[in-house]
Design a protein around this motif. Structure first.
Motif, PDB file in Angstrom:
ATOM      1  N   MET A   1     -11.254  -2.424   3.542  1.00  0.00           N
ATOM      2  CA  MET A   1     -10.416  -2.453   2.355  1.00  0.00           C
ATOM      3  C   MET A   1     -10.247  -3.907   1.920  1.00  0.00           C
ATOM      4  O   MET A   1      -9.758  -4.720   2.690  1.00  0.00           O
ATOM      5  N   ASN A   2     -10.621  -4.215   0.720  1.00  0.00           N
ATOM      6  CA  ASN A   2     -10.479  -5.572   0.200  1.00  0.00           C
ATOM      7  C   ASN A   2      -9.035  -5.811  -0.243  1.00  0.00           C
ATOM      8  O   ASN A   2      -8.459  -5.005  -0.969  1.00  0.00           O
ATOM      9  N   LEU A   3      -8.476  -6.924   0.200  1.00  0.00           N
ATOM     10  CA  LEU A   3      -7.137  -7.333  -0.227  1.00  0.00           C
ATOM     11  C   LEU A   3      -7.298  -8.295  -1.406  1.00  0.00           C
ATOM     12  O   LEU A   3      -7.720  -9.430  -1.215  1.00  0.00           O
ATOM     13  N   PRO A   4      -6.975  -7.859  -2.625  1.00  0.00           N
ATOM     14  CA  PRO A   4      -7.203  -8.710  -3.800  1.00  0.00           C
ATOM     15  C   PRO A   4      -6.147  -9.803  -3.954  1.00  0.00           C
ATOM     16  O   PRO A   4      -5.027  -9.685  -3.434  1.00  0.00           O
ATOM     17  N   ASN A   5      -6.504 -10.819  -4.688  1.00  0.00           N
ATOM     18  CA  ASN A   5      -5.603 -11.925  -4.986  1.00  0.00           C
ATOM     19  C   ASN A   5      -4.310 -11.409  -5.606  1.00  0.00           C
ATOM     20  O   ASN A   5      -4.331 -10.641  -6.559  1.00  0.00           O
ATOM     21  N   GLY A   6      -3.179 -11.813  -5.026  1.00  0.00           N
ATOM     22  CA  GLY A   6      -1.887 -11.462  -5.588  1.00  0.00           C
ATOM     23  C   GLY A   6      -1.295 -10.154  -5.121  1.00  0.00           C
ATOM     24  O   GLY A   6      -0.180  -9.825  -5.512  1.00  0.00           O
ATOM     25  N   VAL A   7      -1.982  -9.404  -4.280  1.00  0.00           N
ATOM     26  CA  VAL A   7      -1.477  -8.099  -3.850  1.00  0.00           C
ATOM     27  C   VAL A   7      -0.144  -8.231  -3.109  1.00  0.00           C
ATOM     28  O   VAL A   7       0.671  -7.317  -3.123  1.00  0.00           O
ATOM     29  N   THR A   8       0.109  -9.370  -2.492  1.00  0.00           N
ATOM     30  CA  THR A   8       1.356  -9.572  -1.753  1.00  0.00           C
ATOM     31  C   THR A   8       2.519  -9.913  -2.669  1.00  0.00           C
ATOM     32  O   THR A   8       3.671  -9.838  -2.263  1.00  0.00           O
ATOM     33  N   GLY A   9       2.207 -10.342  -3.893  1.00  0.00           N
ATOM     34  CA  GLY A   9       3.239 -10.782  -4.809  1.00  0.00           C
ATOM     35  C   GLY A   9       3.411 -12.292  -4.816  1.00  0.00           C
ATOM     36  O   GLY A   9       4.218 -12.836  -5.565  1.00  0.00           O
ATOM     37  N   PHE A  10       2.638 -12.986  -3.989  1.00  0.00           N
ATOM     38  CA  PHE A  10       2.705 -14.444  -3.934  1.00  0.00           C
ATOM     39  C   PHE A  10       1.477 -15.033  -4.604  1.00  0.00           C
ATOM     40  O   PHE A  10       0.395 -14.455  -4.562  1.00  0.00           O
ATOM     41  N   TYR A  73      -0.999  -4.089  -8.203  1.00  0.00           N
ATOM     42  CA  TYR A  73      -2.270  -3.365  -8.278  1.00  0.00           C
ATOM     43  C   TYR A  73      -1.979  -1.876  -8.206  1.00  0.00           C
ATOM     44  O   TYR A  73      -0.981  -1.459  -7.612  1.00  0.00           O
ATOM     45  N   PRO A  74      -2.850  -1.050  -8.768  1.00  0.00           N
ATOM     46  CA  PRO A  74      -2.598   0.399  -8.770  1.00  0.00           C
ATOM     47  C   PRO A  74      -2.919   1.052  -7.422  1.00  0.00           C
ATOM     48  O   PRO A  74      -3.677   2.014  -7.335  1.00  0.00           O
ATOM     49  N   PHE A  75      -2.343   0.510  -6.361  1.00  0.00           N
ATOM     50  CA  PHE A  75      -2.512   1.037  -5.007  1.00  0.00           C
ATOM     51  C   PHE A  75      -1.282   1.848  -4.651  1.00  0.00           C
ATOM     52  O   PHE A  75      -0.159   1.329  -4.645  1.00  0.00           O
ATOM     53  N   LEU A  76      -1.498   3.123  -4.340  1.00  0.00           N
ATOM     54  CA  LEU A  76      -0.415   4.050  -4.050  1.00  0.00           C
ATOM     55  C   LEU A  76      -0.540   4.559  -2.623  1.00  0.00           C
ATOM     56  O   LEU A  76      -1.650   4.737  -2.119  1.00  0.00           O
ATOM     57  N   ILE A 140       1.243 -14.753   5.319  1.00  0.00           N
ATOM     58  CA  ILE A 140       0.696 -13.999   6.454  1.00  0.00           C
ATOM     59  C   ILE A 140       0.934 -14.766   7.749  1.00  0.00           C
ATOM     60  O   ILE A 140       1.332 -14.189   8.765  1.00  0.00           O
ATOM     61  N   ASP A 141       0.723 -16.064   7.716  1.00  0.00           N
ATOM     62  CA  ASP A 141       0.965 -16.884   8.897  1.00  0.00           C
ATOM     63  C   ASP A 141       2.444 -16.840   9.294  1.00  0.00           C
ATOM     64  O   ASP A 141       2.776 -16.787  10.477  1.00  0.00           O
ATOM     65  N   TYR A 142       3.332 -16.820   8.313  1.00  0.00           N
ATOM     66  CA  TYR A 142       4.771 -16.814   8.589  1.00  0.00           C
ATOM     67  C   TYR A 142       5.262 -15.448   9.083  1.00  0.00           C
ATOM     68  O   TYR A 142       5.970 -15.343  10.075  1.00  0.00           O
ATOM     69  N   TRP A 143       4.888 -14.366   8.366  1.00  0.00           N
ATOM     70  CA  TRP A 143       5.418 -13.039   8.663  1.00  0.00           C
ATOM     71  C   TRP A 143       4.660 -12.308   9.772  1.00  0.00           C
ATOM     72  O   TRP A 143       5.168 -11.345  10.338  1.00  0.00           O
ATOM     73  N   LYS A 144       3.442 -12.700  10.043  1.00  0.00           N
ATOM     74  CA  LYS A 144       2.633 -12.123  11.130  1.00  0.00           C
ATOM     75  C   LYS A 144       2.437 -10.601  11.022  1.00  0.00           C
ATOM     76  O   LYS A 144       2.683  -9.846  11.961  1.00  0.00           O
ATOM     77  N   PRO A 145       1.959 -10.111   9.876  1.00  0.00           N
ATOM     78  CA  PRO A 145       1.687  -8.676   9.762  1.00  0.00           C
ATOM     79  C   PRO A 145       0.516  -8.296  10.669  1.00  0.00           C
ATOM     80  O   PRO A 145      -0.327  -9.129  10.998  1.00  0.00           O
ATOM     81  N   ASN A 146       0.488  -7.041  11.062  1.00  0.00           N
ATOM     82  CA  ASN A 146      -0.571  -6.550  11.945  1.00  0.00           C
ATOM     83  C   ASN A 146      -1.615  -5.707  11.243  1.00  0.00           C
ATOM     84  O   ASN A 146      -2.708  -5.526  11.758  1.00  0.00           O
ATOM     85  N   THR A 147      -1.254  -5.143  10.083  1.00  0.00           N
ATOM     86  CA  THR A 147      -2.155  -4.205   9.411  1.00  0.00           C
ATOM     87  C   THR A 147      -2.289  -4.519   7.921  1.00  0.00           C
ATOM     88  O   THR A 147      -1.455  -5.223   7.339  1.00  0.00           O
ATOM     89  N   VAL A 148      -3.305  -3.944   7.320  1.00  0.00           N
ATOM     90  CA  VAL A 148      -3.517  -4.055   5.874  1.00  0.00           C
ATOM     91  C   VAL A 148      -2.303  -3.508   5.127  1.00  0.00           C
ATOM     92  O   VAL A 148      -1.840  -4.098   4.151  1.00  0.00           O
ATOM     93  N   GLY A 149      -1.752  -2.400   5.592  1.00  0.00           N
ATOM     94  CA  GLY A 149      -0.585  -1.797   4.946  1.00  0.00           C
ATOM     95  C   GLY A 149       0.621  -2.718   4.920  1.00  0.00           C
ATOM     96  O   GLY A 149       1.385  -2.726   3.956  1.00  0.00           O
ATOM     97  N   GLU A 150       0.800  -3.513   5.966  1.00  0.00           N
ATOM     98  CA  GLU A 150       1.925  -4.445   6.031  1.00  0.00           C
ATOM     99  C   GLU A 150       1.749  -5.604   5.048  1.00  0.00           C
ATOM    100  O   GLU A 150       2.727  -6.263   4.691  1.00  0.00           O
ATOM    101  N   VAL A 151       0.536  -5.853   4.616  1.00  0.00           N
ATOM    102  CA  VAL A 151       0.277  -6.877   3.598  1.00  0.00           C
ATOM    103  C   VAL A 151       0.454  -6.267   2.210  1.00  0.00           C
ATOM    104  O   VAL A 151       1.107  -6.838   1.342  1.00  0.00           O
ATOM    105  N   MET A 152      -0.099  -5.082   2.009  1.00  0.00           N
ATOM    106  CA  MET A 152      -0.067  -4.444   0.688  1.00  0.00           C
ATOM    107  C   MET A 152       1.307  -3.942   0.289  1.00  0.00           C
ATOM    108  O   MET A 152       1.619  -3.863  -0.899  1.00  0.00           O
ATOM    109  N   PHE A 153       2.125  -3.568   1.266  1.00  0.00           N
ATOM    110  CA  PHE A 153       3.480  -3.068   1.032  1.00  0.00           C
ATOM    111  C   PHE A 153       4.392  -3.855   1.958  1.00  0.00           C
ATOM    112  O   PHE A 153       4.596  -3.467   3.115  1.00  0.00           O
ATOM    113  N   ASN A 154       4.913  -4.956   1.446  1.00  0.00           N
ATOM    114  CA  ASN A 154       5.671  -5.848   2.320  1.00  0.00           C
ATOM    115  C   ASN A 154       7.090  -6.091   1.847  1.00  0.00           C
ATOM    116  O   ASN A 154       7.445  -5.790   0.711  1.00  0.00           O
ATOM    117  N   PHE A 155       7.892  -6.646   2.753  1.00  0.00           N
ATOM    118  CA  PHE A 155       9.290  -6.987   2.493  1.00  0.00           C
ATOM    119  C   PHE A 155       9.487  -8.495   2.556  1.00  0.00           C
ATOM    120  O   PHE A 155      10.534  -8.974   2.951  1.00  0.00           O
TER     121      PHE A 155
END
Length: 157
Positions: A1-10, A73-76, A140-155
């Motif tokens: 799964m490609n993580l596109p630019n800006g998907v995190t909101g940053f 992004y239109p990721f649901l 990503i370095d700060y929050w240390k997510p483990n999965t793609v989902g934790e990047v795409m849908f984050n707090f």
């Protein structure tokens, strides 16, 4: 799964700021789905400063389900629980059919893809397929997510 630019909101500059998703269209799709299936919308959480996604909690088929949409992004995705820093992603083929014409519905398997984060001489890189910008890699370095989902849908704030 490609993580596109800006998907995190940053983003690192206004030049690479991602577009925002049409919240009204998403809410309309959710209300239409609920109406057609004799369900009920229980809660609507719009994107806040503490998350990068929209969240609608519905009661469908006698169970509560969260419908999540990335704000850029239109990721649901669907989830059985959504708590700060923890989302339990699920697959729901029945609901997916109603959203596929409008959004890319992500499977639990796609969202659970492990991240391959490398840190070399203070510089973070992500080996998963991605177009993330430097600000996102810092997060990503700060929050240390483990999965793609934790990047795409984050707090992340």
């Amino acid at each position: 799964m490609n993580l596109p630019n800006g998907v995190t909101g940053f983003y690192s500059s206004l030049d690479n700021k991602p577009n925002e998703i049409d919240e009204n269209h998403f809410k309309s799709r959710c209300f239409d789905l609920v109406r057609r299936n004799q369900g009920k919308v229980l809660e609507i959480d719009e994107q806040t400063l503490k998350s990068n996604f929209l969240k609608v909690k519905v009661d469908m088929f006698n169970r509560e389900i969260y419908v999540l949409l990335n704000a850029y992004y239109p990721f649901l995705a669907f989830a059985s629980t959504v708590e700060f820093q923890h989302i339990n992603f699920i697959n729901d083929p029945m609901l997916s059919k109603d959203f596929i014409p409008f959004y890319k519905v992500l499977s639990k398997e796609e969202l659970h893809e492990p991240l391959d984060i490398r840190n070399s001489r203070g510089k973070v890189s992500l080996e998963n397929e991605n177009d993330l910008n430097s600000s996102e890699l810092e997060q990503i370095d700060y929050w240390k997510p483990n999965t793609v989902g934790e990047v795409m849908f984050n707090f992340w704030d």
